[in-house]
Design a protein around this motif. Structure first.
Motif, PDB file in Angstrom:
ATOM      1  N   GLU A 125      17.062 -15.049  34.456  1.00 45.32           N
ATOM      2  CA  GLU A 125      18.071 -14.078  33.993  1.00 45.32           C
ATOM      3  C   GLU A 125      18.730 -13.380  35.182  1.00 45.32           C
ATOM      4  OE1 GLU A 125      19.353 -13.717  31.123  1.00 45.32           O
ATOM      5  OE2 GLU A 125      17.936 -14.869  29.927  1.00 45.32           O
TER       6      GLU A 125
ATOM      7  N   ARG B  17      21.140 -15.917  36.754  1.00 47.67           N
ATOM      8  CA  ARG B  17      22.300 -16.069  35.877  1.00 47.67           C
ATOM      9  C   ARG B  17      23.209 -14.845  35.964  1.00 47.67           C
ATOM     10  NH1 ARG B  17      21.742 -18.832  30.516  1.00 47.67           N
ATOM     11  NH2 ARG B  17      19.736 -17.803  30.269  1.00 47.67           N
ATOM     12  N   GLY B  18      22.611 -13.660  35.954  1.00 43.32           N
ATOM     13  CA  GLY B  18      23.383 -12.420  36.020  1.00 43.32           C
ATOM     14  C   GLY B  18      24.184 -12.325  37.308  1.00 43.32           C
TER      15      GLY B  18
ATOM     16  N   GLU C 161      18.096  -4.611  34.847  1.00 44.41           N
ATOM     17  CA  GLU C 161      18.933  -4.742  33.645  1.00 44.41           C
ATOM     18  C   GLU C 161      18.996  -6.202  33.186  1.00 44.41           C
ATOM     19  OE1 GLU C 161      20.316  -2.304  31.774  1.00 44.41           O
ATOM     20  OE2 GLU C 161      19.172  -0.979  33.109  1.00 44.41           O
ATOM     21  N   PHE C 162      19.162  -7.130  34.137  1.00 47.67           N
ATOM     22  CA  PHE C 162      19.154  -8.558  33.774  1.00 47.67           C
ATOM     23  C   PHE C 162      17.772  -8.954  33.245  1.00 47.67           C
ATOM     24  CE2 PHE C 162      22.397  -9.060  37.402  1.00 47.67           C
ATOM     25  CZ  PHE C 162      23.472  -8.888  36.541  1.00 47.67           C
TER      26      PHE C 162
ATOM     27  N   HIS D 113      27.051 -15.012  37.139  1.00 51.96           N
ATOM     28  CA  HIS D 113      28.102 -14.696  36.161  1.00 51.96           C
ATOM     29  C   HIS D 113      28.940 -13.505  36.582  1.00 51.96           C
ATOM     30  CE1 HIS D 113      26.492 -16.999  32.407  1.00 51.96           C
ATOM     31  NE2 HIS D 113      26.783 -17.772  33.424  1.00 51.96           N
ATOM     32  N   GLU D 114      28.319 -12.544  37.250  1.00 47.85           N
ATOM     33  CA  GLU D 114      29.059 -11.328  37.611  1.00 47.85           C
ATOM     34  C   GLU D 114      29.406 -11.329  39.099  1.00 47.85           C
ATOM     35  OE1 GLU D 114      27.169  -7.833  35.974  1.00 47.85           O
ATOM     36  OE2 GLU D 114      26.663  -8.942  34.155  1.00 47.85           O
TER      37      GLU D 114
ATOM     38  N   ARG E  91      16.802  -8.747  29.606  1.00 46.56           N
ATOM     39  CA  ARG E  91      17.305  -9.760  28.666  1.00 46.56           C
ATOM     40  C   ARG E  91      16.275 -10.871  28.425  1.00 46.56           C
ATOM     41  NH1 ARG E  91      23.098 -10.709  31.755  1.00 46.56           N
ATOM     42  NH2 ARG E  91      23.950  -8.647  31.335  1.00 46.56           N
TER      43      ARG E  91
END
Ligand SMILES: *[C@@H]1O[C@H](CO)[C@@H](O)[C@H](O)[C@H]1NC(C)=O
Ligand SMILES: *[C@@H]1O[C@H](CO)[C@@H](O)[C@H](O)[C@H]1NC(C)=O
Ligand SMILES: *[C@@H]1O[C@H](CO)[C@@H](O)[C@H](O)[C@H]1NC(C)=O
Ligand SMILES: *[C@@H]1O[C@H](CO)[C@@H](O)[C@H](O)[C@H]1NC(C)=O
Length: 398
Positions: free
Chosen positions: A332, A335-336, A190-191, A339-340, A194
């Motif tokens: 990505e 980062r994902g 999913e990341f 961030h989560e 992006r």
């Protein structure tokens, strides 16, 4: 797999180097694992694009490669990168030094194993990025030169303990097949969606040469994409149509029909073996591994080219693009996860599939192989990830 030449980027990093005993224990949220210089340089050069600082804190650990003696971390220690060296022996030795280092707490670290690879044109193309569930070590076999075998042997590779190719290996060393967390792979995918992948005109013209092969190489003709398919490990850098198909077939058999060979490299099973052993002692969580490989060269030639011409040509042009796409997609994913972290990743993503090695060393029953062999009490009992409940985070932090 590597190609013969590479560029060295000049990196203007101002870095701090510390010996392990000088730093407070670093507990990275993400550890990026690179195999050699160009795969590391792409992170040093572009990491600041992620808005998380620079990989400017260097920590020297005993037992790492003499070529790559430091782990590189952000100043807050949230993200680190290690270069393990090429091939199975370097990969295993460096990873073991990392896993056993008292300087690092890796119990909740996500490992992003990210390198270039040979790519199977049936499933992906130059510059494509694959996220794998299985890693297969196809070199663990007997080998006889096919010129001295009966004509009905499809290959000179014969599984250990067997007399003919393509039977299930009767003798296993434990590193033949690894399976990682499929739910984590889906979250990483999913990341990855992006990311914008780069393409190149020179790649386009090389991949177009596969067109006469028809529909079976359709994926090879398309621009780079993100794929879900599996990674082979072999110290021998194999190339060409026959061997590539042999190892495609080997992957299907050794994963009991589930694995799909699309990328080939020289390290991942060694890295995974260390992570299984470290997980048995609760030093890492085997449910937190993402295997990312990006195609830098095709494993086999286009229809009108010989195997040797294809192997020795340097104009496949996938190298620079595959490195950029490792960062485009891998960045990505990093980062994902960061961030989560509080809401999702700190506690881990529970796996629904079997995870671990062919021996069943982390508990559970492998969906491949001839049945678990690791003896109860061999270190796995209390640390089986199935017994381990995630640590709770307090509500309201998300
Ligand atoms: C290597 O690891 C992959 C992925 O975990 C696994 O599918 C494969 O069977 C392993 N191969 C060997 C020979 O260990
Ligand atoms: C791989 O397996 C397929 C399907 O069983 C078979 O047709 C093919 O000949 C095999 N390839 C090689 C190189 O053995
Ligand atoms: C995998 O395939 C082999 C050979 O066909 C078979 O003996 C073995 O039981 C299978 N393993 C699993 C877990 O299905
Ligand atoms: C995550 O939690 C930590 C403390 O546990 C807090 O300092 C941080 O701001 C939180 N991050 C986000 C993005 O909410």
């Amino acid at each position: 797999m590597k190609i013969l030449a590479y560029f060295l980027w000049t990196s203007a990093l101002v870095s701090t180097t510390l010996l392990a005993q000088d730093v407070a224990r670093v507990a990275p949220k993400v550890m990026i694992v690179s195999m050699w210089t160009p795969e590391a340089e792409i992170w040093y050069r572009r990491f600041s694009e992620l808005g998380m600082g620079e990989l400017s804190l260097r920590i020297t650990l005993p037992g790492l490669s003499m070529l790559y003696p430091d782990v590189a971390c952000t100043q807050d220690g949230f993200v680190c990168q290690l270069t393990i060296g090429e091939g199975e022996i370097n990969a295993a030795a460096s990873m073991m030094a990392l896993a056993l280092s008292p300087a690092l707490d890796l119990t909740r670290t996500y490992f992003l194993i990210a390198g270039i690879a040979g790519v199977n044109p049936r499933h992906a193309t130059l510059g494509s990025v694959a996220l794998s569930r299985y890693a297969i070590q196809v070199g663990l076999q007997y080998e006889i030169d096919p010129r001295s075998l009966p004509a009905d042997y499809p290959t000179g590779y014969i599984p250990y303990g067997r007399q003919r190719p393509y039977e299930y290996p009767l003798i296993t060393y434990g590193t033949e097949v690894f399976e990682v967390n499929a739910n984590l792979r889906d979250a990483a995918y999913e990341f990855a969606l992006r990311a914008s992948l780069v393409d190149d005109e020179a790649l386009e013209s090389y991949r177009a040469q596969y067109e006469p092969a028809g529909d079976s190489y359709r994926k090879g003709l398309l621009p780079p994409t993100v794929e879900l398919c599996d990674t082979l490990t072999s110290d021998v850098y194999f190339s060409g149509s026959i061997l590539s198909e042999v190892f495609e077939n080997t992957t299907t058999i050794w994963t009991n029909g589930t694995g799909v060979y699309c990328m080939t490299a020289q390290e991942d099973n060694a890295t995974l073996e260390v992570l299984v052993r470290a997980a048995m002692s609760n030093l890492v969580d085997f449910g937190r591994i993402v295997i990312l490989r990006s195609g830098s060269n095709f494993d086999r030639p286009p229809p009108d080219m010989s195997d040797i011409d294809h192997l020795t040509r340097t104009n496949q042009n996938g190298f620079a693009t595959s490195l950029e796409n490792i960062f485009n997609v891998g960045g990505e994913i990093v980062r994902g996860i960061i961030h989560e972290w509080n809401c999702t990743f700190e506690n881990g993503i529970p796996a629904d599939n079997y995870i671990g090695d062919i021996f069943g060393s982390l508990g559970g029953t492998p969906d491949f192989g001839l049945g678990p062999v690791t003896l109860p009490g061999a270190g796995a009992s209390s640390s089986s990830r199935r017994d381990r409940r995630p640590r709770e985070v307090t509500a309201g932090e998300c």
